[in-house]
Design a protein around this motif. Structure first.
Motif, mmCIF file in Angstrom:
data_model
loop_
_atom_site.group_PDB
_atom_site.id
_atom_site.type_symbol
_atom_site.label_atom_id
_atom_site.label_comp_id
_atom_site.label_asym_id
_atom_site.label_seq_id
_atom_site.Cartn_x
_atom_site.Cartn_y
_atom_site.Cartn_z
ATOM 1 N N ARG A 169 -2.537 4.630 6.187
ATOM 2 C CA ARG A 169 -3.327 5.840 5.975
ATOM 3 C C ARG A 169 -2.907 6.895 6.994
ATOM 4 O O ARG A 169 -2.882 6.638 8.200
ATOM 5 C CB ARG A 169 -4.826 5.562 6.110
ATOM 6 C CG ARG A 169 -5.681 6.652 5.479
ATOM 7 C CD ARG A 169 -5.683 6.539 3.941
ATOM 8 N NE ARG A 169 -6.464 5.383 3.517
ATOM 9 C CZ ARG A 169 -5.978 4.436 2.707
ATOM 10 N NH1 ARG A 169 -4.730 4.496 2.260
ATOM 11 N NH2 ARG A 169 -6.750 3.431 2.336
ATOM 12 N N ARG B 267 -12.030 2.624 1.123
ATOM 13 C CA ARG B 267 -11.848 4.069 0.993
ATOM 14 C C ARG B 267 -13.165 4.788 1.248
ATOM 15 O O ARG B 267 -14.211 4.416 0.712
ATOM 16 C CB ARG B 267 -11.357 4.448 -0.414
ATOM 17 C CG ARG B 267 -9.948 4.039 -0.741
ATOM 18 C CD ARG B 267 -8.904 4.467 0.263
ATOM 19 N NE ARG B 267 -8.774 5.883 0.453
ATOM 20 C CZ ARG B 267 -7.768 6.611 -0.043
ATOM 21 N NH1 ARG B 267 -6.839 6.044 -0.792
ATOM 22 N NH2 ARG B 267 -7.697 7.884 0.206
ATOM 23 N N ASN C 172 0.858 -1.186 0.000
ATOM 24 C CA ASN C 172 0.000 0.000 0.000
ATOM 25 C C ASN C 172 0.893 1.235 0.000
ATOM 26 O O ASN C 172 1.986 1.224 0.565
ATOM 27 C CB ASN C 172 -0.898 -0.024 1.232
ATOM 28 C CG ASN C 172 -2.154 0.825 1.102
ATOM 29 O OD1 ASN C 172 -2.827 1.133 2.083
ATOM 30 N ND2 ASN C 172 -2.518 1.230 -0.099
ATOM 31 N N ALA D 189 1.261 5.572 0.432
ATOM 32 C CA ALA D 189 0.647 6.747 1.062
ATOM 33 C C ALA D 189 1.611 7.926 1.008
ATOM 34 O O ALA D 189 2.830 7.754 0.878
ATOM 35 C CB ALA D 189 0.273 6.438 2.513
ATOM 36 N N ASP E 269 -9.215 3.139 6.351
ATOM 37 C CA ASP E 269 -9.337 4.544 5.981
ATOM 38 C C ASP E 269 -9.896 5.294 7.171
ATOM 39 O O ASP E 269 -10.442 4.692 8.111
ATOM 40 C CB ASP E 269 -10.217 4.728 4.743
ATOM 41 C CG ASP E 269 -9.907 6.043 4.018
ATOM 42 O OD1 ASP E 269 -9.008 6.776 4.460
ATOM 43 O OD2 ASP E 269 -10.570 6.334 3.007
ATOM 44 N N ASN F 148 -6.727 -3.535 5.492
ATOM 45 C CA ASN F 148 -6.676 -2.174 4.975
ATOM 46 C C ASN F 148 -7.551 -1.269 5.824
ATOM 47 O O ASN F 148 -8.370 -1.758 6.619
ATOM 48 C CB ASN F 148 -7.110 -2.144 3.508
ATOM 49 C CG ASN F 148 -6.626 -0.901 2.789
ATOM 50 O OD1 ASN F 148 -7.401 -0.022 2.443
ATOM 51 N ND2 ASN F 148 -5.320 -0.807 2.570
ATOM 52 N N GLN G 118 -2.447 4.512 -6.226
ATOM 53 C CA GLN G 118 -2.699 5.760 -5.508
ATOM 54 C C GLN G 118 -2.260 6.941 -6.358
ATOM 55 O O GLN G 118 -1.114 7.004 -6.816
ATOM 56 C CB GLN G 118 -1.951 5.769 -4.161
ATOM 57 C CG GLN G 118 -2.313 4.637 -3.231
ATOM 58 C CD GLN G 118 -3.740 4.725 -2.713
ATOM 59 O OE1 GLN G 118 -4.322 5.821 -2.629
ATOM 60 N NE2 GLN G 118 -4.311 3.585 -2.338
#
Length: 401
Positions: free
Chosen positions: A141, A245, A75, A77, A187, A185, A373
């Motif tokens: 995140r 998300r 992932n 960010a 958010d 995951n 992303q």
């Protein structure tokens, strides 16, 4: 009855007995006596043949970064100050790109008892047998207000670390006294509520192939309120929920149900608050993490395209039961289902309309994507098992379907 017929009958009976009992405990489910493959209805049509294609193979223009320096940038960010990219890699670290002079630096770790056994050799290779010791950060995140980085570590739970990094501290590691097995995951919404996926209550990350083959439905969508420290279940009975998300306006969130190759929408506000519906059904491949851009659109990377074997073996649980009883390692069995290398990223509107398809149909530049992303006009592409990070300039992609 002829001798050959008798011998054939004995052989078939022996194979049936072996597959039913696994007497030597050589199968990948020898430690899972409750392995129980579920009936999984196939899609009403072949989704791979019923979606538009990017015949220009635009993802072949991807700039491959840091090949061989690490494995599995799951992932990606960027922090509130624009620094990054940050990514979690297979040796248990969260690393940050600090420019061409410094390169990748170690920003944080999730394991408090991390040792040099976790460190990469040369070249960098995965050490899945040490993941429970070293940690395996998946979802990342940043909290926009505090600058803290929240981390979904597959083995260690939901964690966080301050803006300057270090050793992460646990936020929530269990629910109702039962430790998490596969946090995936997360958010964060404008009210500081954390939404995260618990992919399985039965299997760990190292056993994902078994979970997928079974059709394990113990996954959950959860939320955690830091103010009250309360964690609650929003949805249960999911087949490997994954990327999540929150929408641009905060009225709903979208999450991937990976095993079913679809996206769900869970309403957070308005008259539908607390309910869920299908956002996108019958994806042509296996979704993983989700990205969202400043226009409120969603990026959906597909780890692989669906195959006829994967789609239609779901209606035959007994075959899947026999397959996992074979005296073969997980890697060997996985090759039976492994499609050819391929890369696909889909872009959807906030209403679930398909806007764009990006592909590398050959898999020569990128493949097995698990993250996409958008940042400063570029699409950063991650993979849970590739030894590289991809950067695709969106300026080279101007067409919508």
């Amino acid at each position: 009855m002829g001798l050959n017929l008798i011998l054939s009958f004995v052989f078939v009976a022996f194979v049936a007995w072996y597959l039913a009992t696994d007497p030597l405990k050589l199968s990948i489910v020898s430690n899972f006596p409750d392995y129980d493959p579920h009936y999984l209805a196939p899609p009403p049509f072949n989704p791979v043949l019923n979606f538009s294609r990017d015949n220009r193979n635009k993802l072949q223009a991807t700039d491959v970064k840091s090949k061989g320096e690490f494995v599995g940038p799951e992932n990606i960010a960027f922090d509130p100050r624009g620094r990054g990219p940050y990514t979690g890699v297979s040796d248990g670290r969260i690393i940050r790109w600090d420019g061409p002079e410094l390169g990748w630096i170690t920003f944080a770790t999730t394991a408090t008892n991390r040792s040099e056994i976790c460190d990469y050799g040369n070249p960098a290779e995965e050490k899945p047998e040490y993941e429970q010791i070293c940690g395996r950060p998946l979802g990342l995140r940043f909290h926009k207000k505090t600058g803290e980085l929240y981390i979904a570590d597959s083995y260690l739970g939901l964690m966080k670390v301050g803006p300057e990094g270090g050793v992460a501290e646990p936020v929530v590691t269990e629910l109702d006294g039962v430790p998490f097995k596969l946090i995936n995951n997360l958010d964060i919404d404008e009210n500081d509520i954390i939404y995260f996926t618990d992919s399985s209550r039965k299997y760990t990350r190292r056993q994902v192939f078994i979970a997928m083959l079974e059709g394990d439905n113990t996954g959950r969508l959860l939320k955690h309120d830091p103010a009250t420290k309360k964690t609650s279940v929003l949805l249960d009975g999911l087949r490997f929920p994954n990327g999540v998300r929150v929408s641009q306006d905060g009225t709903f969130l979208v999450f991937a149900e990976t095993r079913m190759c679809r996206l769900w929408r869970y309403w957070l506000k308005g008259p539908k608050a607390g309910t869920s519906d299908i956002f996108v059904e019958y994806l042509p491949g296996v979704p993983d993490n989700l990205g969202r851009n400043e226009r409120g659109e969603f990026w959906v990377p597909l780890h692989s395209l669906r195959t006829n074997l994967e789609m239609y073996i779901g209606v035959l649980p007994w075959i899947r039961q026999a397959i996992v009883r074979l005296p073969l390692a997980q890697k060997q069995l996985f090759k039976l289902f492994l499609p050819k290398p391929h890369a696909v990223v889909l872009r959807y509107s906030s209403e679930g309309k398909l806007l764009e398809i990006l592909e590398d149909q050959t898999g020569q530049k990128v493949h097995s994507l698990c993250d996409a992303q958008e940042h400063d006009g570029k699409l950063y592409l991650g993979s849970v098992n590739a030894p590289q990070l991809g950067v695709y300039a969106l300026s080279s992609s101007t067409e919508e379907i």
